[in-house]
Scaffold this motif. Structure first.
Motif, PDB file in Angstrom:
ATOM      1  N   VAL A 313     -29.744  23.275  -6.955  1.00  0.00           N
ATOM      2  CA  VAL A 313     -29.226  22.963  -5.624  1.00  0.00           C
ATOM      3  C   VAL A 313     -29.147  24.233  -4.786  1.00  0.00           C
ATOM      4  N   LEU A 314     -29.851  24.236  -3.653  1.00  0.00           N
ATOM      5  CA  LEU A 314     -29.736  25.313  -2.664  1.00  0.00           C
ATOM      6  C   LEU A 314     -29.501  24.656  -1.309  1.00  0.00           C
ATOM      7  N   LEU A 315     -28.244  24.480  -0.964  1.00  0.00           N
ATOM      8  CA  LEU A 315     -27.856  23.780   0.261  1.00  0.00           C
ATOM      9  C   LEU A 315     -26.558  24.361   0.816  1.00  0.00           C
ATOM     10  N   GLY A 316     -26.378  24.211   2.120  1.00  0.00           N
ATOM     11  CA  GLY A 316     -25.128  24.622   2.754  1.00  0.00           C
ATOM     12  C   GLY A 316     -25.306  25.395   4.041  1.00  0.00           C
ATOM     13  N   VAL A 317     -26.444  26.095   4.204  1.00  0.00           N
ATOM     14  CA  VAL A 317     -26.600  26.921   5.394  1.00  0.00           C
ATOM     15  C   VAL A 317     -26.663  26.067   6.655  1.00  0.00           C
ATOM     16  N   ASN A 318     -27.260  24.882   6.591  1.00  0.00           N
ATOM     17  CA  ASN A 318     -27.333  24.029   7.772  1.00  0.00           C
ATOM     18  C   ASN A 318     -26.006  23.348   8.069  1.00  0.00           C
ATOM     19  N   ASP A 319     -25.203  23.103   7.032  1.00  0.00           N
ATOM     20  CA  ASP A 319     -23.852  22.596   7.281  1.00  0.00           C
ATOM     21  C   ASP A 319     -23.056  23.602   8.097  1.00  0.00           C
ATOM     22  N   LEU A 320     -23.332  24.889   7.884  1.00  0.00           N
ATOM     23  CA  LEU A 320     -22.671  25.938   8.655  1.00  0.00           C
ATOM     24  C   LEU A 320     -23.276  26.083  10.051  1.00  0.00           C
ATOM     25  N   GLY A 321     -24.608  26.069  10.141  1.00  0.00           N
ATOM     26  CA  GLY A 321     -25.269  26.458  11.370  1.00  0.00           C
ATOM     27  C   GLY A 321     -25.581  25.362  12.359  1.00  0.00           C
ATOM     28  N   HIS A 322     -25.682  24.114  11.927  1.00  0.00           N
ATOM     29  CA  HIS A 322     -26.085  23.053  12.856  1.00  0.00           C
ATOM     30  C   HIS A 322     -25.022  22.667  13.879  1.00  0.00           C
ATOM     31  N   GLU A 331     -18.944  18.075  14.118  1.00  0.00           N
ATOM     32  CA  GLU A 331     -19.372  18.018  12.717  1.00  0.00           C
ATOM     33  C   GLU A 331     -19.178  19.348  12.005  1.00  0.00           C
ATOM     34  N   THR A 332     -18.439  20.256  12.617  1.00  0.00           N
ATOM     35  CA  THR A 332     -18.099  21.516  11.954  1.00  0.00           C
ATOM     36  C   THR A 332     -17.357  21.232  10.650  1.00  0.00           C
ATOM     37  N   ALA A 335     -15.253  25.484   4.450  1.00  0.00           N
ATOM     38  CA  ALA A 335     -15.802  25.890   3.155  1.00  0.00           C
ATOM     39  C   ALA A 335     -15.377  24.913   2.073  1.00  0.00           C
ATOM     40  N   GLU A 336     -14.157  24.417   2.171  1.00  0.00           N
ATOM     41  CA  GLU A 336     -13.654  23.485   1.163  1.00  0.00           C
ATOM     42  C   GLU A 336     -14.438  22.174   1.179  1.00  0.00           C
ATOM     43  N   GLU A 337     -14.854  21.753   2.359  1.00  0.00           N
ATOM     44  CA  GLU A 337     -15.650  20.526   2.430  1.00  0.00           C
ATOM     45  C   GLU A 337     -17.040  20.730   1.832  1.00  0.00           C
ATOM     46  N   ILE A 338     -17.631  21.876   2.064  1.00  0.00           N
ATOM     47  CA  ILE A 338     -18.929  22.176   1.448  1.00  0.00           C
ATOM     48  C   ILE A 338     -18.786  22.229  -0.071  1.00  0.00           C
TER      49      ILE A 338
END
Length: 442
Positions: A313-322, A331-332, A335-338
Protein backbone atom coordinates in the motif's frame (compact mmCIF):
# COMPACT_ATOMS: atom_id res chain seq x y z
CA UNK A 1 -24.27 -42.38 -6.57
CA UNK A 2 -25.79 -40.55 -3.60
CA UNK A 3 -24.18 -41.27 -0.27
CA UNK A 4 -26.24 -40.59 2.83
CA UNK A 5 -24.82 -40.85 6.32
CA UNK A 6 -27.31 -40.81 9.19
CA UNK A 7 -25.97 -39.42 12.41
CA UNK A 8 -29.01 -40.48 14.51
CA UNK A 9 -30.26 -44.09 14.35
CA UNK A 10 -33.19 -45.69 16.21
CA UNK A 11 -32.22 -48.24 18.87
CA UNK A 12 -32.26 -51.85 17.75
CA UNK A 13 -32.36 -55.03 19.87
CA UNK A 14 -29.05 -56.70 20.47
CA UNK A 15 -28.54 -59.97 18.66
CA UNK A 16 -25.96 -62.72 18.73
CA UNK A 17 -23.43 -62.46 15.89
CA UNK A 18 -23.45 -65.25 13.34
CA UNK A 19 -20.59 -67.75 13.60
CA UNK A 20 -17.47 -66.46 11.83
CA UNK A 21 -18.79 -62.91 11.53
CA UNK A 22 -16.29 -60.17 12.44
CA UNK A 23 -16.84 -58.33 15.70
CA UNK A 24 -19.32 -55.43 15.51
CA UNK A 25 -16.60 -52.88 16.20
CA UNK A 26 -14.49 -54.27 13.34
CA UNK A 27 -17.44 -54.09 10.95
CA UNK A 28 -18.10 -50.49 11.99
CA UNK A 29 -14.45 -49.53 11.44
CA UNK A 30 -14.50 -51.12 8.00
CA UNK A 31 -17.62 -49.16 7.02
CA UNK A 32 -16.14 -45.90 8.25
CA UNK A 33 -12.91 -46.59 6.37
CA UNK A 34 -14.82 -47.21 3.14
CA UNK A 35 -16.85 -44.04 3.63
CA UNK A 36 -13.65 -42.09 4.20
CA UNK A 37 -12.15 -43.45 1.00
CA UNK A 38 -15.25 -42.61 -1.00
CA UNK A 39 -15.37 -39.06 0.32
CA UNK A 40 -11.68 -38.49 -0.33
CA UNK A 41 -11.84 -39.80 -3.88
CA UNK A 42 -9.54 -42.80 -3.36
CA UNK A 43 -12.16 -45.56 -3.71
CA UNK A 44 -14.89 -46.10 -6.27
CA UNK A 45 -18.44 -47.24 -5.59
CA UNK A 46 -17.49 -50.91 -6.09
CA UNK A 47 -14.58 -50.67 -3.68
CA UNK A 48 -11.86 -50.39 -6.32
CA UNK A 49 -9.19 -47.70 -5.85
CA UNK A 50 -10.00 -44.49 -7.71
CA UNK A 51 -7.70 -41.75 -8.97
CA UNK A 52 -7.44 -38.68 -6.75
CA UNK A 53 -9.42 -35.59 -7.81
CA UNK A 54 -7.53 -33.48 -10.37
CA UNK A 55 -5.46 -30.63 -8.97
CA UNK A 56 -7.20 -27.30 -9.14
CA UNK A 57 -5.88 -24.95 -11.82
CA UNK A 58 -3.47 -22.35 -10.45
CA UNK A 59 -4.76 -19.14 -12.03
CA UNK A 60 -2.65 -16.11 -11.17
CA UNK A 61 -2.89 -12.49 -12.30
CA UNK A 62 -0.04 -11.47 -14.61
CA UNK A 63 -1.28 -7.92 -15.40
CA UNK A 64 -3.98 -5.60 -14.15
CA UNK A 65 -5.22 -2.01 -14.33
CA UNK A 66 -7.78 -0.05 -12.33
CA UNK A 67 -11.02 0.62 -14.25
CA UNK A 68 -12.61 4.03 -13.76
CA UNK A 69 -15.55 6.00 -15.05
CA UNK A 70 -15.15 8.79 -17.60
CA UNK A 71 -16.22 12.45 -17.35
CA UNK A 72 -19.05 13.59 -19.60
CA UNK A 73 -16.70 16.10 -21.24
CA UNK A 74 -13.95 13.56 -21.87
CA UNK A 75 -15.52 10.24 -22.87
CA UNK A 76 -14.03 8.51 -25.94
CA UNK A 77 -16.27 6.77 -28.47
CA UNK A 78 -15.81 3.83 -30.83
CA UNK A 79 -17.83 2.85 -33.90
CA UNK A 80 -16.80 -0.03 -36.16
CA UNK A 81 -13.30 0.28 -34.75
CA UNK A 82 -10.70 -1.91 -33.07
CA UNK A 83 -8.75 -0.85 -30.01
CA UNK A 84 -5.36 -2.64 -29.90
CA UNK A 85 -3.78 -2.58 -26.46
CA UNK A 86 -0.33 -3.56 -25.27
CA UNK A 87 0.06 -5.13 -21.84
CA UNK A 88 3.28 -6.27 -20.12
CA UNK A 89 3.11 -9.60 -18.31
CA UNK A 90 4.85 -10.57 -15.09
CA UNK A 91 4.44 -14.30 -14.34
CA UNK A 92 4.38 -16.96 -17.06
CA UNK A 93 1.63 -19.45 -17.83
CA UNK A 94 0.41 -22.05 -20.28
CA UNK A 95 -3.01 -20.43 -20.87
CA UNK A 96 -4.58 -17.05 -20.20
CA UNK A 97 -7.88 -15.42 -19.33
CA UNK A 98 -9.00 -11.87 -20.05
CA UNK A 99 -11.23 -9.85 -17.74
CA UNK A 100 -13.18 -7.25 -19.68
CA UNK A 101 -15.10 -4.54 -17.87
CA UNK A 102 -18.23 -2.49 -18.32
CA UNK A 103 -18.40 -1.70 -14.63
CA UNK A 104 -19.06 2.01 -15.09
CA UNK A 105 -21.28 1.62 -18.12
CA UNK A 106 -24.97 2.45 -17.88
CA UNK A 107 -25.84 0.39 -20.96
CA UNK A 108 -24.91 -3.09 -22.14
CA UNK A 109 -21.63 -3.23 -24.08
CA UNK A 110 -21.62 -5.17 -27.34
CA UNK A 111 -18.26 -6.63 -28.31
CA UNK A 112 -17.77 -7.87 -31.87
CA UNK A 113 -14.61 -9.88 -31.36
CA UNK A 114 -11.61 -10.15 -29.04
CA UNK A 115 -8.16 -11.38 -30.04
CA UNK A 116 -4.94 -11.79 -28.09
CA UNK A 117 -1.45 -12.42 -29.43
CA UNK A 118 2.19 -11.93 -28.56
CA UNK A 119 3.58 -8.60 -29.64
CA UNK A 120 6.30 -8.69 -32.27
CA UNK A 121 9.69 -7.10 -31.59
CA UNK A 122 10.09 -3.36 -31.51
CA UNK A 123 7.54 -0.69 -30.73
CA UNK A 124 3.91 -0.44 -31.73
CA UNK A 125 1.05 -2.95 -31.67
CA UNK A 126 2.25 -5.38 -34.34
CA UNK A 127 1.69 -9.02 -33.45
CA UNK A 128 3.28 -12.39 -34.18
CA UNK A 129 0.54 -13.71 -36.46
CA UNK A 130 1.12 -17.35 -35.57
CA UNK A 131 0.26 -16.59 -31.94
CA UNK A 132 -3.06 -14.88 -32.65
CA UNK A 133 -5.97 -16.40 -30.72
CA UNK A 134 -9.68 -15.59 -30.58
CA UNK A 135 -11.04 -15.23 -27.06
CA UNK A 136 -14.48 -16.64 -26.30
CA UNK A 137 -16.81 -15.89 -23.43
CA UNK A 138 -19.05 -18.77 -22.45
CA UNK A 139 -18.36 -20.15 -25.90
CA UNK A 140 -19.36 -17.02 -27.85
CA UNK A 141 -16.99 -14.84 -29.84
CA UNK A 142 -19.28 -11.80 -29.68
CA UNK A 143 -20.29 -11.26 -26.05
CA UNK A 144 -22.52 -8.62 -24.54
CA UNK A 145 -21.39 -7.26 -21.18
CA UNK A 146 -24.25 -6.06 -18.95
CA UNK A 147 -24.13 -2.53 -17.56
CA UNK A 148 -22.08 -2.36 -14.38
CA UNK A 149 -20.49 -5.78 -14.82
CA UNK A 150 -17.20 -7.43 -15.79
CA UNK A 151 -16.86 -10.46 -18.07
CA UNK A 152 -14.16 -13.15 -17.81
CA UNK A 153 -13.14 -15.11 -20.89
CA UNK A 154 -12.84 -18.82 -21.35
CA UNK A 155 -9.23 -20.08 -21.10
CA UNK A 156 -7.21 -19.13 -24.17
CA UNK A 157 -4.57 -21.68 -25.19
CA UNK A 158 -1.58 -19.42 -25.66
CA UNK A 159 1.67 -19.91 -23.72
CA UNK A 160 2.58 -16.62 -22.04
CA UNK A 161 6.25 -15.92 -21.28
CA UNK A 162 7.14 -13.95 -18.18
CA UNK A 163 7.88 -10.25 -18.63
CA UNK A 164 6.71 -10.23 -22.23
CA UNK A 165 4.23 -8.11 -24.19
CA UNK A 166 0.79 -9.19 -25.32
CA UNK A 167 -1.57 -7.33 -27.63
CA UNK A 168 -5.28 -7.49 -26.80
CA UNK A 169 -7.52 -6.33 -29.65
CA UNK A 170 -11.18 -5.54 -29.02
CA UNK A 171 -13.48 -4.87 -31.98
CA UNK A 172 -16.51 -2.68 -31.26
CA UNK A 173 -19.02 -2.92 -34.15
CA UNK A 174 -21.60 -0.28 -33.21
CA UNK A 175 -21.50 3.29 -31.84
CA UNK A 176 -20.27 2.93 -28.27
CA UNK A 177 -19.23 5.41 -25.60
CA UNK A 178 -16.17 4.18 -23.70
CA UNK A 179 -17.48 4.71 -20.19
CA UNK A 180 -15.04 2.30 -18.49
CA UNK A 181 -11.30 2.66 -18.99
CA UNK A 182 -7.92 3.25 -17.37
CA UNK A 183 -6.91 6.77 -18.34
CA UNK A 184 -3.16 6.92 -17.68
CA UNK A 185 -1.57 3.81 -19.17
CA UNK A 186 1.93 5.16 -19.95
CA UNK A 187 1.57 2.80 -22.91
CA UNK A 188 0.85 3.60 -26.55
CA UNK A 189 -2.22 1.82 -27.87
CA UNK A 190 -3.96 2.22 -31.24
CA UNK A 191 -7.54 2.74 -32.41
CA UNK A 192 -7.93 1.47 -35.99
CA UNK A 193 -10.85 1.49 -38.42
CA UNK A 194 -12.90 -1.66 -38.95
CA UNK A 195 -12.43 -5.14 -37.60
CA UNK A 196 -8.65 -5.59 -37.69
CA UNK A 197 -8.44 -7.59 -34.48
CA UNK A 198 -6.44 -10.37 -36.12
CA UNK A 199 -4.31 -8.27 -38.50
CA UNK A 200 -0.57 -8.57 -38.02
CA UNK A 201 -0.13 -4.81 -38.28
CA UNK A 202 -2.54 -1.87 -38.12
CA UNK A 203 -2.41 1.89 -38.39
CA UNK A 204 -4.63 4.36 -36.62
CA UNK A 205 -4.85 6.89 -33.80
CA UNK A 206 -2.52 6.46 -30.83
CA UNK A 207 -4.06 6.70 -27.36
CA UNK A 208 -2.51 6.36 -23.92
CA UNK A 209 -5.44 4.53 -22.32
CA UNK A 210 -6.67 0.97 -21.79
CA UNK A 211 -10.30 0.45 -22.84
CA UNK A 212 -12.60 -2.23 -21.37
CA UNK A 213 -9.69 -4.35 -20.05
CA UNK A 214 -8.80 -4.79 -16.38
CA UNK A 215 -7.00 -8.10 -15.75
CA UNK A 216 -5.05 -10.79 -17.56
CA UNK A 217 -4.48 -13.99 -15.61
CA UNK A 218 -2.53 -17.11 -16.53
CA UNK A 219 -2.59 -20.76 -15.63
CA UNK A 220 0.79 -20.88 -13.94
CA UNK A 221 3.16 -23.69 -14.84
CA UNK A 222 3.95 -24.19 -11.15
CA UNK A 223 2.69 -22.98 -7.81
CA UNK A 224 2.66 -19.19 -7.99
CA UNK A 225 0.94 -16.24 -6.39
CA UNK A 226 0.57 -12.53 -7.00
CA UNK A 227 1.54 -9.21 -5.44
CA UNK A 228 -0.88 -6.27 -5.67
CA UNK A 229 0.56 -2.76 -5.64
CA UNK A 230 -2.32 -0.62 -4.34
CA UNK A 231 -1.54 3.01 -4.95
CA UNK A 232 -1.98 6.31 -6.76
CA UNK A 233 -0.16 8.01 -9.65
CA UNK A 234 3.27 7.22 -8.23
CA UNK A 235 2.48 3.50 -8.43
CA UNK A 236 0.69 3.97 -11.75
CA UNK A 237 3.89 5.31 -13.30
CA UNK A 238 3.43 9.09 -13.59
CA UNK A 239 6.86 10.61 -14.09
CA UNK A 240 8.33 7.57 -15.87
CA UNK A 241 9.02 7.37 -19.59
CA UNK A 242 6.13 5.99 -21.63
CA UNK A 243 6.40 2.53 -23.21
CA UNK A 244 9.37 1.54 -21.04
CA UNK A 245 7.72 -0.37 -18.15
CA UNK A 246 9.85 1.56 -15.68
CA UNK A 247 7.17 1.86 -13.00
CA UNK A 248 8.39 0.61 -9.63
CA UNK A 249 6.04 -2.43 -9.70
CA UNK A 250 7.49 -3.40 -13.10
CA UNK A 251 11.00 -3.07 -11.72
CA UNK A 252 10.05 -5.17 -8.72
CA UNK A 253 8.56 -7.83 -11.00
CA UNK A 254 11.91 -8.08 -12.76
CA UNK A 255 13.50 -8.95 -9.42
CA UNK A 256 10.87 -11.36 -8.11
CA UNK A 257 10.49 -13.23 -11.42
CA UNK A 258 8.18 -16.02 -10.21
CA UNK A 259 5.46 -13.71 -8.88
CA UNK A 260 2.52 -12.11 -10.59
CA UNK A 261 2.80 -8.32 -10.21
CA UNK A 262 -0.48 -6.43 -10.47
CA UNK A 263 -0.30 -2.64 -10.68
CA UNK A 264 -3.51 -1.37 -9.13
CA UNK A 265 -2.31 2.21 -8.93
CA UNK A 266 -4.47 4.96 -10.40
CA UNK A 267 -3.62 8.63 -10.74
CA UNK A 268 -5.18 10.90 -8.15
CA UNK A 269 -6.47 8.07 -5.98
CA UNK A 270 -7.33 8.67 -2.34
CA UNK A 271 -7.90 6.40 0.62
CA UNK A 272 -11.03 8.04 1.95
CA UNK A 273 -12.85 9.91 -0.83
CA UNK A 274 -14.06 9.34 -4.35
CA UNK A 275 -13.41 12.08 -6.93
CA UNK A 276 -15.45 15.18 -6.19
CA UNK A 277 -14.33 18.12 -8.34
CA UNK A 278 -15.63 21.54 -7.26
CA UNK A 279 -18.50 22.70 -9.50
CA UNK A 280 -17.28 24.83 -12.40
CA UNK A 281 -13.63 23.85 -11.93
CA UNK A 282 -11.44 22.42 -14.67
CA UNK A 283 -11.13 19.28 -12.53
CA UNK A 284 -14.58 18.27 -13.74
CA UNK A 285 -12.90 17.32 -17.03
CA UNK A 286 -10.58 14.73 -15.46
CA UNK A 287 -11.19 14.06 -11.75
CA UNK A 288 -13.36 10.99 -12.30
CA UNK A 289 -10.28 9.30 -13.81
CA UNK A 290 -8.89 9.22 -10.26
CA UNK A 291 -11.03 6.19 -9.47
CA UNK A 292 -13.06 5.18 -6.48
CA UNK A 293 -11.44 5.45 -3.05
CA UNK A 294 -9.10 2.66 -2.01
CA UNK A 295 -11.55 1.63 0.70
CA UNK A 296 -14.32 1.32 -1.89
CA UNK A 297 -12.30 -0.51 -4.55
CA UNK A 298 -10.35 -2.87 -2.28
CA UNK A 299 -12.58 -5.91 -2.81
CA UNK A 300 -12.46 -5.64 -6.61
CA UNK A 301 -8.89 -4.44 -7.08
CA UNK A 302 -7.19 -6.50 -4.37
CA UNK A 303 -9.18 -9.32 -2.79
CA UNK A 304 -10.69 -10.57 -6.07
CA UNK A 305 -7.41 -10.72 -8.02
CA UNK A 306 -6.51 -14.27 -9.11
CA UNK A 307 -3.81 -15.78 -6.92
CA UNK A 308 -3.22 -12.69 -4.79
CA UNK A 309 -1.18 -13.29 -1.64
CA UNK A 310 0.63 -10.00 -0.93
CA UNK A 311 -0.37 -6.33 -0.96
CA UNK A 312 1.82 -3.22 -0.92
CA UNK A 313 0.00 0.00 0.00
CA UNK A 314 1.35 3.40 -1.07
CA UNK A 315 -1.46 5.90 -0.51
CA UNK A 316 -2.19 9.12 1.35
CA UNK A 317 -0.54 11.97 -0.52
CA UNK A 318 -3.73 12.82 -2.44
CA UNK A 319 -5.80 12.70 0.75
CA UNK A 320 -3.49 15.49 1.92
CA UNK A 321 -3.19 17.46 -1.30
CA UNK A 322 -6.55 17.29 -3.08
CA UNK A 323 -8.77 19.22 -0.66
CA UNK A 324 -8.57 22.85 -1.71
CA UNK A 325 -7.03 22.01 -5.12
CA UNK A 326 -9.09 19.47 -7.10
CA UNK A 327 -11.49 18.58 -4.27
CA UNK A 328 -13.57 20.70 -1.86
CA UNK A 329 -11.83 21.99 1.30
CA UNK A 330 -14.61 20.24 3.24
CA UNK A 331 -12.86 16.93 2.43
CA UNK A 332 -9.77 17.89 4.42
CA UNK A 333 -8.71 14.92 6.55
CA UNK A 334 -6.63 14.50 9.69
CA UNK A 335 -3.62 12.27 10.11
CA UNK A 336 -5.75 10.12 12.39
CA UNK A 337 -8.32 9.63 9.65
CA UNK A 338 -5.65 8.56 7.17
CA UNK A 339 -4.25 6.15 9.75
CA UNK A 340 -7.76 4.80 10.33
CA UNK A 341 -8.10 4.08 6.60
CA UNK A 342 -4.77 2.23 6.61
CA UNK A 343 -5.96 0.19 9.57
CA UNK A 344 -9.10 -0.75 7.68
CA UNK A 345 -7.03 -1.96 4.70
CA UNK A 346 -4.94 -4.06 7.08
CA UNK A 347 -8.03 -5.55 8.71
CA UNK A 348 -9.64 -6.44 5.40
CA UNK A 349 -6.44 -7.88 3.95
CA UNK A 350 -5.88 -10.08 6.99
CA UNK A 351 -9.52 -11.20 6.90
CA UNK A 352 -8.84 -12.45 3.36
CA UNK A 353 -5.67 -14.23 4.44
CA UNK A 354 -3.37 -11.73 2.71
CA UNK A 355 -0.01 -10.38 3.83
CA UNK A 356 0.03 -6.59 3.62
CA UNK A 357 2.96 -4.16 3.66
CA UNK A 358 2.78 -0.42 4.27
CA UNK A 359 4.90 2.11 2.35
CA UNK A 360 5.69 5.55 3.71
CA UNK A 361 4.47 8.66 1.87
CA UNK A 362 7.17 10.27 -0.28
CA UNK A 363 8.27 13.89 0.38
CA UNK A 364 6.68 16.62 -1.77
CA UNK A 365 7.91 20.01 -0.57
CA UNK A 366 7.65 22.73 -3.27
CA UNK A 367 5.54 20.49 -5.53
CA UNK A 368 4.00 22.17 -8.56
CA UNK A 369 0.49 20.87 -7.83
CA UNK A 370 -0.04 22.98 -4.71
CA UNK A 371 -0.14 20.04 -2.28
CA UNK A 372 2.58 21.20 0.10
CA UNK A 373 2.11 23.31 3.19
CA UNK A 374 3.32 22.98 6.75
CA UNK A 375 0.05 21.50 7.97
CA UNK A 376 0.10 18.77 5.32
CA UNK A 377 3.76 18.10 6.04
CA UNK A 378 2.98 17.60 9.73
CA UNK A 379 0.25 15.12 8.79
CA UNK A 380 2.62 13.27 6.46
CA UNK A 381 5.19 12.96 9.23
CA UNK A 382 2.54 11.66 11.65
CA UNK A 383 1.27 9.04 9.19
CA UNK A 384 4.79 7.92 8.30
CA UNK A 385 5.72 7.66 11.96
CA UNK A 386 2.71 5.42 12.56
CA UNK A 387 3.52 3.24 9.54
CA UNK A 388 7.11 2.82 10.75
CA UNK A 389 6.48 2.24 14.44
CA UNK A 390 2.98 0.84 15.02
CA UNK A 391 3.79 -2.70 13.94
CA UNK A 392 0.32 -3.03 12.40
CA UNK A 393 1.50 -3.64 8.86
CA UNK A 394 3.21 -6.97 8.33
CA UNK A 395 6.32 -5.06 7.24
CA UNK A 396 7.31 -1.50 6.35
CA UNK A 397 8.72 -0.29 3.02
CA UNK A 398 10.32 3.09 3.66
CA UNK A 399 9.99 4.90 0.32
CA UNK A 400 10.31 8.25 2.11
CA UNK A 401 13.80 7.40 3.34
CA UNK A 402 14.85 6.07 -0.08
CA UNK A 403 13.70 9.02 -2.19
CA UNK A 404 14.24 12.12 -0.04
CA UNK A 405 16.92 14.74 -0.58
CA UNK A 406 19.71 14.24 1.98
CA UNK A 407 20.17 18.01 2.19
CA UNK A 408 16.46 18.73 2.66
CA UNK A 409 14.52 15.62 3.73
CA UNK A 410 11.18 17.30 3.02
CA UNK A 411 11.98 17.29 -0.72
CA UNK A 412 12.45 14.59 -3.32
CA UNK A 413 16.08 13.95 -4.17
CA UNK A 414 16.97 15.89 -7.35
CA UNK A 415 18.30 12.65 -8.81
CA UNK A 416 14.86 11.09 -8.47
CA UNK A 417 12.64 14.10 -9.29
CA UNK A 418 10.59 13.94 -12.51
CA UNK A 419 10.29 17.73 -12.41
CA UNK A 420 7.09 18.35 -10.44
CA UNK A 421 8.77 17.59 -7.06
CA UNK A 422 6.10 14.97 -6.36
CA UNK A 423 6.52 12.08 -8.79
CA UNK A 424 9.77 10.11 -9.00
CA UNK A 425 11.41 9.67 -12.40
CA UNK A 426 12.71 6.41 -13.88
CA UNK A 427 15.73 6.41 -11.56
CA UNK A 428 13.50 7.09 -8.57
CA UNK A 429 11.21 4.19 -9.45
CA UNK A 430 14.24 1.92 -9.83
CA UNK A 431 15.47 2.97 -6.38
CA UNK A 432 12.04 2.33 -4.87
CA UNK A 433 11.87 -1.19 -6.31
CA UNK A 434 15.42 -1.96 -5.20
CA UNK A 435 14.56 -0.93 -1.64
CA UNK A 436 11.91 -3.66 -1.30
CA UNK A 437 13.44 -6.84 0.17
CA UNK A 438 12.72 -9.89 -2.00
CA UNK A 439 12.53 -11.98 1.18
CA UNK A 440 9.12 -10.39 1.91
CA UNK A 441 7.61 -12.52 -0.85
CA UNK A 442 8.87 -16.01 -0.03
Amino acid sequence: MTLRISLVCPPRPRRTPEPGAPPRQSRLLAVLATVGLLLSGYASADGEPAAPAPRRANWVGTWAAVPTATPATNTPALDNQTIRQVIHTSVAGSELRLRLTNEFGTQALTIGEVHVARRSGGAGTDIVAATDRTATFGGTRSPTIPAGAPLVSDPVRLPVPARSDLVVSIYVPTPTRVTTLHAFASTSNVIAAGNVADDASVTGTTVGQWFFLSTVSVRADRDADAVVALGDSITNGAGTAADTNHRWPDRLANRLRDKGMLNLGVAGNRLLHDPNPPPGSNAQNFAVFFGESALRRFDRDVAAQPGVRYVIVLLGVNDLGHPGTVAPPSETVTAEEIIGAHRQLITRAHADGLTIYGATILPFKDDTLGFYNEVNEAKRQAVNRWIRTSGEYDAVIDFDRVTRDPTDPLKLSPAYDSGDHLHPNDAGNAAMAAAIPARLFH
